[in-house]
Design an enzyme around this catalytic site. Sequence first.
Site, PDB file in Angstrom:
ATOM      1  N   ASP A 203       0.816  -1.206   0.000  1.00 42.91           N
ATOM      2  CA  ASP A 203       0.000   0.000   0.000  1.00 42.91           C
ATOM      3  C   ASP A 203       0.858   1.267   0.000  1.00 42.91           C
ATOM      4  OD1 ASP A 203      -2.673   1.304   0.490  1.00 42.91           O
ATOM      5  OD2 ASP A 203      -1.645   1.981   2.306  1.00 42.91           O
ATOM      6  N   GLU A 274       1.270  -0.526  -5.043  1.00 39.61           N
ATOM      7  CA  GLU A 274       0.377   0.568  -5.381  1.00 39.61           C
ATOM      8  C   GLU A 274       1.211   1.830  -5.443  1.00 39.61           C
ATOM      9  OE1 GLU A 274      -3.405   3.106  -3.770  1.00 39.61           O
ATOM     10  OE2 GLU A 274      -1.669   2.706  -2.528  1.00 39.61           O
TER      11      GLU A 274
END
Length: 550
Positions: A203, A274
């Site tokens: 993330d 990401e």
Amino acid sequence: MDWWEDASFYHLYPRSFKDSDGDGYGDINGITEKLEYLKEIGITGTWLSPIFKSPMLDMGYDISDFYDIDPLFGTMKDFDEMIKKAKKLGIKIILDFVPNHSSDQLDWFQKSIDKVDGYDDFYVWADGKDDPQNPGKKLPPSNWDGVFDGSMWEWNEKRQQYYLHQFLKEQPDFNLRNPKVHTIMLDILKFWLDRGVDGFRIDAVPHMYEKVNDDGTYPDEPIDEYASPGASSKLKHIYTMNQYETVEILYEWREFLDDYQKKNGGDTRVLMAEAFSPINVLDQYFGNGTHVGVQLPFNFGIKDMPTPPNAKTIQNTVDQWMSVMWKKHKMANWVSSTHDGARVSYRLGHEKKDLIQILIAGLPGVSVNYYGEELGMSNIYTNLTNQPNSIFRTFGRSPMQWNDELSAGFSNTTDTWLPVAEDYKTLNVKVERGVPRSSLNIYKGLQKLRKTRAFKAFKEAGAFIYGAVSENVFLIVRSTEGEEYRILLNMGDKVENVKPIDMSGDVKEFIYEYVLCTDRSPHRLGEKVDVRNIIMMPFEGVVLKKVFPK
Ligand code: GLC
Ligand code: MG
């Protein structure tokens, strides 16, 4: 070719996939129950948004225990059962890994506030600056502003210092320059690898490090004169994003996963990142020649394409990736949408959603489908006042549409955490299974094509070609010895006459057969056509297979 290189991934949002216990929230047992569905539609692996213990101020991206499942989603036993069943079905499970920050409720943060030995520098702490106007008051260490509004620095009374948070103030950033934090991160990875997961989606990668001056102060970021009037930040994030250490920590994690595989066997464990970063940065994430990093830095090109896209827009978008990442690493991946934004049907219109699915599945490499996009689901409109940027971020998170019954078959309560989209009576798994050219059946057809020799051969020289053949018609060719497919997408609202074949060589055969047609196509499957003259209806998408003479 390694298993992930042409994988079809499914991004599953656990809260919205299937509610097994009737509380209105999706859960792990719900996922387990529906794993056969993923098998049915041809998925290789699924990555799950966070399921860990969390106060849920950022929907689970604020983790208060990295080693446990949140009761909302179930128990560790449920998790183990999900893994067991996934392994039996041959579906890989990838977890979200959130190394940038934790919840402020995690005891590591509480210990850090108290400067407990070993936890002192677990997070990013800094003294405030003197305030000339208010003697005794302390100003934030720098002008940095966070992703969700306001200063990136929050004052802590107890410790009499500021701490850094790139996201909510309840999500303090880890100090990833602390070796102890590195060790903990590896420990978290190991914990979940030991429970059988096949990899991680990392993330908020660009946000992991911030620049610090030699004297321990933090430099202000310059004003971005090109920032759009509505932008939440008016700064150029040169000190709070994409710092060089990011690459090093990715390499460290990859090495750890590779070692883990060497010791424990099994298939390659994958890392997805990401990262909304420039392509030259993503290139580094993948590897620098000496070290390898994440196998899949997500490619958000198609998600972020200027709208409405014509064939040239698509070509440029695809070129941007291919000219660097394919050329250097023979790796490509294509993401249609994510849980942080609008669905394809909203961005581009329902008439174009199947074309985007065909594009993502038809291009070489990895496809990443966000749950429900295979049904062509719609956005919903709600504002959860306790959530950051909720209006834009809950758009695409509504319950999965399984059937035309109560709550679309997602739950047996009508009190679902987000409302079911209004068009669920026609857009759902059950109905779409029975409609030959539904989004779902197009999706399934594409997954079958991806398993053919021609699609599998994409790393061979000349195995694919793509490009605009007119202003609105985009072509992809996938071929290998004795097998060839031509994919045609009309992105425009006009009838087009195209000749999607290069006749400069010694091509002699021009007869093709329709093997996949969207609902905008007037053709029947099996119908033959001469590619020297193809008529494409508005928004029609087709896959043609070459008929080789016997
Ligand atoms: C990523 C996630 C987003 C989350 C943020 C902070 O951007 O996709 O949902 O809020 O990181 O963890
Ligand atoms: Mg539930």
